[in-house]
Design a protein around this motif. Structure first.
Motif, short mmCIF file in Angstrom:
data_model
loop_
_atom_site.label_atom_id
_atom_site.label_comp_id
_atom_site.label_asym_id
_atom_site.label_seq_id
_atom_site.Cartn_x
_atom_site.Cartn_y
_atom_site.Cartn_z
N ALA A 113 -96.83 11.26 13.33
CA ALA A 113 -97.43 10.61 12.16
C ALA A 113 -97.97 11.65 11.17
O ALA A 113 -97.92 11.45 9.96
N PHE A 114 -98.48 12.77 11.68
CA PHE A 114 -99.10 13.78 10.83
C PHE A 114 -98.11 14.79 10.27
O PHE A 114 -98.49 15.64 9.46
N ALA A 115 -96.86 14.72 10.69
CA ALA A 115 -95.85 15.65 10.17
C ALA A 115 -95.64 15.42 8.68
O ALA A 115 -95.94 14.35 8.15
N ASP A 116 -95.11 16.45 7.99
CA ASP A 116 -94.83 16.31 6.56
C ASP A 116 -93.92 15.11 6.32
O ASP A 116 -92.86 15.00 6.95
N GLY A 117 -94.32 14.24 5.41
CA GLY A 117 -93.53 13.04 5.15
C GLY A 117 -93.57 12.05 6.29
O GLY A 117 -92.67 11.22 6.43
N GLY A 118 -94.61 12.15 7.10
CA GLY A 118 -94.71 11.29 8.27
C GLY A 118 -94.86 9.82 7.92
O GLY A 118 -95.30 9.47 6.82
N PRO A 119 -94.51 8.94 8.85
CA PRO A 119 -94.55 7.50 8.60
C PRO A 119 -95.95 6.93 8.74
O PRO A 119 -96.87 7.59 9.24
N GLU A 120 -96.10 5.69 8.28
CA GLU A 120 -97.38 4.99 8.45
C GLU A 120 -97.49 4.32 9.82
O GLU A 120 -98.58 3.93 10.22
N LEU A 121 -96.38 4.16 10.51
CA LEU A 121 -96.40 3.63 11.87
C LEU A 121 -95.43 4.42 12.74
O LEU A 121 -94.29 4.67 12.34
N VAL A 122 -95.90 4.81 13.92
CA VAL A 122 -95.04 5.43 14.93
C VAL A 122 -95.11 4.55 16.18
O VAL A 122 -96.19 4.34 16.73
N GLY A 123 -93.98 3.99 16.56
CA GLY A 123 -93.92 3.12 17.72
C GLY A 123 -93.39 3.83 18.94
O GLY A 123 -92.57 4.76 18.84
N GLY A 124 -93.85 3.42 20.11
CA GLY A 124 -93.34 3.98 21.35
C GLY A 124 -92.06 3.27 21.78
O GLY A 124 -91.92 2.05 21.60
N LEU A 125 -91.14 4.02 22.34
CA LEU A 125 -89.92 3.48 22.96
C LEU A 125 -89.95 3.86 24.43
O LEU A 125 -89.88 5.05 24.77
N ARG A 126 -90.07 2.88 25.30
CA ARG A 126 -90.18 3.16 26.72
C ARG A 126 -88.87 3.71 27.28
O ARG A 126 -87.83 3.07 27.19
N ARG A 127 -88.94 4.93 27.84
CA ARG A 127 -87.73 5.56 28.38
C ARG A 127 -87.15 4.76 29.53
O ARG A 127 -85.94 4.62 29.65
N LYS A 128 -88.02 4.27 30.40
CA LYS A 128 -87.57 3.49 31.55
C LYS A 128 -88.62 2.44 31.85
O LYS A 128 -89.75 2.77 32.21
N ARG A 129 -88.24 1.17 31.71
CA ARG A 129 -89.18 0.08 31.98
C ARG A 129 -89.52 0.01 33.45
O ARG A 129 -88.64 0.04 34.31
N ARG A 130 -90.80 -0.12 33.75
CA ARG A 130 -91.26 -0.24 35.14
C ARG A 130 -91.77 -1.65 35.39
O ARG A 130 -92.88 -1.87 35.88
N ASP A 131 -90.91 -2.63 35.06
CA ASP A 131 -91.25 -4.04 35.26
C ASP A 131 -90.22 -4.69 36.17
O ASP A 131 -89.16 -4.12 36.44
N VAL A 132 -90.52 -5.90 36.57
CA VAL A 132 -89.57 -6.65 37.40
C VAL A 132 -88.32 -6.95 36.58
O VAL A 132 -88.34 -6.97 35.34
N TRP A 133 -87.21 -7.22 37.27
CA TRP A 133 -85.91 -7.42 36.61
C TRP A 133 -85.96 -8.54 35.59
O TRP A 133 -85.43 -8.40 34.48
N SER A 134 -86.59 -9.66 35.93
CA SER A 134 -86.61 -10.81 35.01
C SER A 134 -87.30 -10.48 33.70
O SER A 134 -86.86 -10.90 32.62
#
Length: 248
Positions: A113-134
């Motif tokens: 977010a703080f980088a030059d020209g950074g965005p107003e929102l930075v969202g996380g993308l989960r590399r590997k979900r640790r939830d049940v299959w359903s």
């Protein structure tokens, strides 16, 4: 104040203090920040544990800890909204209260977010979900449908860890479940959005508060509402006053 960490919680008594300890470790080098727990009418002792910790923090041990409590159950989006409105930070970081988001990822999102020209929102993308299959399958279907309808470029809108500007969030229209559509809402209103891969952990304590069927039905209605907002929102290409283009 640079940063406010907003955490909506409902019946997470066993998770709040371990999560707070992790936040303090992750943000040890961040500078001035606060942690805001928004207790959405818990009945399991969550409020009592947070009140005790708030007293310890007030004595000078660690970052400021604030506890806001809803008098009636209002939902996750309302809890986030309550916390952001009360926040003192220019930037907001959100985390789910179940401990599945890793606070150690917050500095990476802030750096983007703080980088030059950074965005107003930075969202996380989960590399590997640790939830049940359903739960993983339901989320994959929901993300695919949302992407076809909104084309917001977000493949994991349900990830609870995000960093965004407080003023930009408060300029958005508020509605229940808006937290699931923040990337699209930011884009619709002219803000920049980016994503960073983050860690995801299995739930170790407590139980999930959501069921897949209920979320799916409500989610379709909300999706149609956001699509309507997208089609009806018209922003000017530029705003000019006295021959000078103004930032907007």
């Amino acid at each position: 104040m640079l940063l406010s960490v907003v955490i909506p919680v409902h019946n997470e008594a066993d998770n709040v203090l371990p999560l707070l300890a992790e936040i303090r470790t992750a943000l040890a080098e961040t500078g001035d920040y606060e942690v805001i727990f928004v207790d959405d009418c818990s009945d399991d002792g969550t409020a009592g544990r947070l009140a005790l910790e708030r007293g310890i923090a007030a004595s000078g041990s660690g970052a400021a800890v604030r506890v806001l409590r809803h008098a009636s159950r209002s939902g996750q989006s309302t809890a986030v909204w309550t916390g952001v409105r009360a926040a003192r930070g220019v930037w907001i970081a959100t985390l789910d209260g179940d401990g599945q988001n890793d606070p150690a990822d917050i500095p990476n999102l802030l750096n983007r977010a703080f980088a030059d020209g950074g965005p107003e929102l930075v969202g996380g993308l989960r590399r590997k979900r640790r939830d049940v299959w359903s739960k993983r399958a339901a989320t994959k279907i929901a993300n695919g449908l949302r992407q076809k309808v909104l084309s917001d470029g977000c493949i994991d809108t349900g990830c609870g860890i995000k960093v965004f500007r407080r003023d930009a969030f408060l300029a958005l229209p508020f509605f229940g479940a808006m937290h699931r559509f923040l990337p699209a809402l930011f884009q619709i209103h002219g803000y920049r959005v980016d994503y960073v891969e983050v860690n995801h952990r299995p739930r170790r304590r407590g139980v999930s508060k959501y069921d897949n069927l209920g979320r799916a039905v409500i989610g379709i209605v909300d999706l149609l509402g956001v699509l309507w907002l997208k089609r009806r929102t018209r922003l000017p290409a530029a705003i000019i006053e006295d021959g000078i283009e103004q930032a907007h």
